[in-house]
Design a protein around this motif. Sequence first.
Motif, PDB file in Angstrom:
ATOM      1  N   ASP A   1       0.936  -1.366   0.210  1.00  0.00           N
ATOM      2  CA  ASP A   1      -0.074   0.057   0.049  1.00  0.00           C
ATOM      3  C   ASP A   1       0.870   1.358   0.103  1.00  0.00           C
ATOM      4  OD1 ASP A   1      -2.044   2.048   0.490  1.00  0.00           O
ATOM      5  OD2 ASP A   1      -3.108   0.756   1.771  1.00  0.00           O
ATOM      6  N   ILE A   2       1.548   1.622  -1.156  1.00  0.00           N
ATOM      7  CA  ILE A   2       2.208   2.722  -1.186  1.00  0.00           C
ATOM      8  C   ILE A   2       1.652   4.147  -0.873  1.00  0.00           C
ATOM      9  CG2 ILE A   2       3.387   4.137  -3.030  1.00  0.00           C
ATOM     10  CD1 ILE A   2       4.891   1.511  -2.454  1.00  0.00           C
ATOM     11  N   PRO A   3       0.380   4.409  -0.994  1.00  0.00           N
ATOM     12  CA  PRO A   3      -0.166   5.379  -0.574  1.00  0.00           C
ATOM     13  C   PRO A   3      -0.210   5.573   0.966  1.00  0.00           C
ATOM     14  CG  PRO A   3      -1.450   4.918  -2.564  1.00  0.00           C
ATOM     15  CD  PRO A   3      -0.397   3.870  -1.948  1.00  0.00           C
ATOM     16  N   LEU A   4      -0.562   4.542   1.493  1.00  0.00           N
ATOM     17  CA  LEU A   4      -0.768   4.402   3.075  1.00  0.00           C
ATOM     18  C   LEU A   4       0.514   4.658   3.607  1.00  0.00           C
ATOM     19  CD1 LEU A   4      -2.278   4.427   5.635  1.00  0.00           C
ATOM     20  CD2 LEU A   4      -2.162   1.737   5.432  1.00  0.00           C
ATOM     21  N   ALA A   5       1.759   4.091   2.993  1.00  0.00           N
ATOM     22  CA  ALA A   5       2.990   4.003   3.631  1.00  0.00           C
ATOM     23  C   ALA A   5       3.539   5.617   3.389  1.00  0.00           C
ATOM     24  CB  ALA A   5       3.834   3.215   2.750  1.00  0.00           C
ATOM     25  N   THR A   6       3.087   6.131   2.177  1.00  0.00           N
ATOM     26  CA  THR A   6       3.444   7.650   2.048  1.00  0.00           C
ATOM     27  C   THR A   6       2.963   8.540   3.206  1.00  0.00           C
ATOM     28  OG1 THR A   6       3.884   7.085  -0.258  1.00  0.00           O
ATOM     29  CG2 THR A   6       3.507   9.648   0.576  1.00  0.00           C
ATOM     30  N   LEU A   7       1.752   8.409   3.222  1.00  0.00           N
ATOM     31  CA  LEU A   7       1.016   9.130   4.471  1.00  0.00           C
ATOM     32  C   LEU A   7       1.784   8.770   5.852  1.00  0.00           C
ATOM     33  CD1 LEU A   7      -1.577  10.640   5.188  1.00  0.00           C
ATOM     34  CD2 LEU A   7      -2.662   8.747   5.737  1.00  0.00           C
ATOM     35  N   SER A   8       2.108   7.687   6.015  1.00  0.00           N
ATOM     36  CA  SER A   8       2.821   7.400   7.467  1.00  0.00           C
ATOM     37  C   SER A   8       4.065   7.992   7.397  1.00  0.00           C
ATOM     38  CB  SER A   8       3.047   5.794   7.426  1.00  0.00           C
ATOM     39  OG  SER A   8       3.737   5.466   8.533  1.00  0.00           O
ATOM     40  N   ALA A   9       4.864   8.011   6.326  1.00  0.00           N
ATOM     41  CA  ALA A   9       6.066   8.796   6.343  1.00  0.00           C
ATOM     42  C   ALA A   9       5.861  10.278   6.636  1.00  0.00           C
ATOM     43  CB  ALA A   9       6.852   8.486   4.963  1.00  0.00           C
ATOM     44  N   ILE A  10       4.731  10.739   5.906  1.00  0.00           N
ATOM     45  CA  ILE A  10       4.782  12.118   6.203  1.00  0.00           C
ATOM     46  C   ILE A  10       4.336  12.567   7.511  1.00  0.00           C
ATOM     47  CG2 ILE A  10       3.179  14.108   5.342  1.00  0.00           C
ATOM     48  CD1 ILE A  10       3.090  12.971   2.512  1.00  0.00           C
ATOM     49  N   THR A  11       3.092  11.803   7.936  1.00  0.00           N
ATOM     50  CA  THR A  11       2.535  12.200   9.297  1.00  0.00           C
ATOM     51  C   THR A  11       3.837  11.816  10.646  1.00  0.00           C
ATOM     52  OG1 THR A  11       1.756  10.090   9.372  1.00  0.00           O
ATOM     53  CG2 THR A  11       0.170  11.768   8.721  1.00  0.00           C
ATOM     54  N   HIS A  12       4.561  11.021  10.230  1.00  0.00           N
ATOM     55  CA  HIS A  12       5.562  10.645  11.271  1.00  0.00           C
ATOM     56  C   HIS A  12       6.955  11.319  10.936  1.00  0.00           C
ATOM     57  CE1 HIS A  12       3.510   7.577  13.485  1.00  0.00           C
ATOM     58  NE2 HIS A  12       3.054   7.076  12.190  1.00  0.00           N
ATOM     59  N   GLY A  13       7.036  12.550  10.055  1.00  0.00           N
ATOM     60  CA  GLY A  13       7.947  13.331   9.758  1.00  0.00           C
ATOM     61  C   GLY A  13       8.910  13.787  10.854  1.00  0.00           C
ATOM     62  N   ARG A  14       8.519  14.101  11.913  1.00  0.00           N
ATOM     63  CA  ARG A  14       9.222  14.764  13.206  1.00  0.00           C
ATOM     64  C   ARG A  14       9.504  13.484  14.019  1.00  0.00           C
ATOM     65  NH1 ARG A  14       5.694  19.795  15.225  1.00  0.00           N
ATOM     66  NH2 ARG A  14       5.447  20.967  13.256  1.00  0.00           N
ATOM     67  N   ASP A  15       9.086  12.342  13.768  1.00  0.00           N
ATOM     68  CA  ASP A  15       9.711  11.084  14.625  1.00  0.00           C
ATOM     69  C   ASP A  15      10.992  11.064  14.606  1.00  0.00           C
ATOM     70  OD1 ASP A  15      10.006   8.429  15.334  1.00  0.00           O
ATOM     71  OD2 ASP A  15       7.928   8.343  15.624  1.00  0.00           O
ATOM     72  N   PRO A  16      11.886  10.552  15.709  1.00  0.00           N
ATOM     73  CA  PRO A  16      13.205  10.379  15.550  1.00  0.00           C
ATOM     74  C   PRO A  16      13.696   9.168  14.877  1.00  0.00           C
ATOM     75  CG  PRO A  16      12.583  10.785  17.752  1.00  0.00           C
ATOM     76  CD  PRO A  16      11.437  10.676  16.960  1.00  0.00           C
ATOM     77  N   GLY A  17      12.584   8.116  14.697  1.00  0.00           N
ATOM     78  CA  GLY A  17      12.958   7.075  13.784  1.00  0.00           C
ATOM     79  C   GLY A  17      12.498   7.213  12.367  1.00  0.00           C
ATOM     80  N   VAL A  18      12.214   8.518  11.895  1.00  0.00           N
ATOM     81  CA  VAL A  18      11.583   8.605  10.585  1.00  0.00           C
ATOM     82  C   VAL A  18      12.839   7.969   9.617  1.00  0.00           C
ATOM     83  CG1 VAL A  18      12.576  10.959  10.235  1.00  0.00           C
ATOM     84  CG2 VAL A  18      10.746  10.202   9.131  1.00  0.00           C
ATOM     85  N   ALA A  19      13.850   7.790   9.796  1.00  0.00           N
ATOM     86  CA  ALA A  19      14.834   7.107   8.712  1.00  0.00           C
ATOM     87  C   ALA A  19      14.559   5.961   8.217  1.00  0.00           C
ATOM     88  CB  ALA A  19      16.481   7.372   9.188  1.00  0.00           C
ATOM     89  N   ALA A  20      14.276   5.135   9.442  1.00  0.00           N
ATOM     90  CA  ALA A  20      13.747   3.480   8.957  1.00  0.00           C
ATOM     91  C   ALA A  20      12.455   3.739   8.219  1.00  0.00           C
ATOM     92  CB  ALA A  20      13.748   3.075  10.453  1.00  0.00           C
ATOM     93  N   ILE A  21      11.347   4.481   8.792  1.00  0.00           N
ATOM     94  CA  ILE A  21      10.386   4.597   7.762  1.00  0.00           C
ATOM     95  C   ILE A  21      10.456   4.785   6.417  1.00  0.00           C
ATOM     96  CG2 ILE A  21       8.093   5.771   7.561  1.00  0.00           C
ATOM     97  CD1 ILE A  21       8.182   6.109  10.855  1.00  0.00           C
ATOM     98  N   LEU A  22      11.480   5.903   6.124  1.00  0.00           N
ATOM     99  CA  LEU A  22      11.586   6.278   4.954  1.00  0.00           C
ATOM    100  C   LEU A  22      12.517   5.012   4.125  1.00  0.00           C
ATOM    101  CD1 LEU A  22      12.672   9.887   5.405  1.00  0.00           C
ATOM    102  CD2 LEU A  22      10.376   9.385   4.627  1.00  0.00           C
TER     103      LEU A  22
END
Length: 303
Positions: free
Chosen positions: A154-175
């Motif tokens: 689910d690319i769109p949901l994964a993109t939404l997740s990456a954006i909404t967690h953009g301030r998360d310290p673990g965002v690198a792993a999400i990206l």
Amino acid sequence: MVTSSHEALHRIFQKDPGVFGRTFRTLGLDFPEPVETALMPTDLTETEPLERRVDTLLRMETADGSAYLLAVEAQSRPDPRKPASWCYYAAHLHAKYQLPVILLVTCQDKATARWASGPFTVGPAVWPLLTMRPLVLGPHNVPVVASADEAARDIPLATLSAITHGRDPGVAAILERLAEALKATDEETAAIFAELTELGLGSYPGATIWRQLMAVDLSFFRSETSMRLRQEGREEGREEGLETGRMQKGIEDVLRILDRRGLAVPDPVRERIEASRDLQEIEAWFDRALTASDAGDLFEPGG
């Protein structure tokens, strides 16, 4: 001021409206999957001079024949003026389209998400006339994509997740998971959601990480062959554009000369001139227009 992250937080629903229902099903709200979606006008202005616009407005048709409106607002911080606008949006849309209205607010920090969840009331405390309860998506409830395989499903949901967690310290792993998933999809889809991700991350540190991933992990989009083909396409497009411009200018010059010389140009003649896509033919007509005694003479000899 509208920021790039603001744009991405509602544009993602334009790219894949179904991501709305899929996200909330993970949160226990069973919105039906839309079978047809229409992008609606976002201008909610009436006759008064005050302009009102919702960020994104979608009409969602479902399999059981019902429909509802999904208004999406991206919110970067608490704003005491917004609840009144949201109430207006909901009432106006319901009155105009006679459909149920859902207001979805997307946020990138938990404090704004808590504020946006409301409820907000209009009217005195003893008798609230309206109660506004937006649905809110933010870091507090959008699931973190756990693996590249999950992101690829689910690319769109994964993109939404990456954006909404953009301030998360673990965002690198999400990206990294999202970048890996984009490798498995087609180039057009990958380009769309890669751009939305970068827009959504705005000026957060994750934006730098994402650009680095795009330069390395998605370098297959920048292969020597694909870059050469794209460059050839751009050059061909430029050449076609230049030739089209020369033809249009030549047609205008031919008609201008005939007009200045006082020669009548019957509709069939004008239509033939304007329809030409042969630069050499137009140049020949230009030369004849200087001495012709009749507009029809342009097509002689060999007319």
